[in-house]
Scaffold this motif. Structure first.
Motif, PDB file in Angstrom:
ATOM      1  N   GLN A  36      -0.998  -2.892  -0.507  1.00 46.53           N
ATOM      2  CA  GLN A  36      -0.322  -1.591  -0.448  1.00 46.53           C
ATOM      3  C   GLN A  36       0.491  -1.552   0.835  1.00 46.53           C
ATOM      4  N   LYS A  37       1.768  -1.329   0.692  1.00 48.15           N
ATOM      5  CA  LYS A  37       2.643  -1.233   1.848  1.00 48.15           C
ATOM      6  C   LYS A  37       2.491   0.148   2.479  1.00 48.15           C
ATOM      7  N   THR A  53      -1.260   0.400   5.594  1.00 44.34           N
ATOM      8  CA  THR A  53      -1.020  -0.844   4.882  1.00 44.34           C
ATOM      9  C   THR A  53      -2.370  -1.475   4.574  1.00 44.34           C
ATOM     10  N   THR A  65      -6.961  -3.093   6.995  1.00 47.33           N
ATOM     11  CA  THR A  65      -6.014  -1.986   6.979  1.00 47.33           C
ATOM     12  C   THR A  65      -5.279  -1.949   8.317  1.00 47.33           C
TER      13      THR A  65
END
Length: 93
Positions: A36-37, A53, A65
């Motif tokens: 996940q950006k 992120t 993260t």
């Protein structure tokens, strides 16, 4: 530049083992898949929020993260933690 939060360092020691070396963490990030950006979003009240992120490193079998705004590594998760909290099922096997 990257910063390792105290939470990240504590979790690395407990979950991965050893003292987290900044260069090794940078290499782990570079070798990771971005799940996940990080991005900004607005909540229902109109407040700007920061979404972290999420990175998966298959070699280390960890999920990390990071705060893309501050360049800070926030946390590290391993399979036992994921099992306990029932998260990361699709990421960490």
């Amino acid at each position: 530049m990257i910063t390792l939060s105290q939470h990240f360092r504590d979790n690395w020691r407990t979950r991965v083992g050893g003292e987290p070396d900044k260069d090794a963490v940078i290499q782990a990030v570079l070798d990771s898949v971005v799940v996940q950006k990080g991005r900004f979003y607005f909540d229902m009240a109109g407040n700007r929020r920061n979404l972290l992120t999420i990175l998966w490193n298959a070699d280390l079998n960890v999920v990390m993260t990071a705060d893309h705004v501050t360049g800070t590594m926030v946390s590290v998760l391993t399979p036992p933690v994921c099992d306990k909290w029932r998260v990361c099922d699709a990421i960490v096997g």
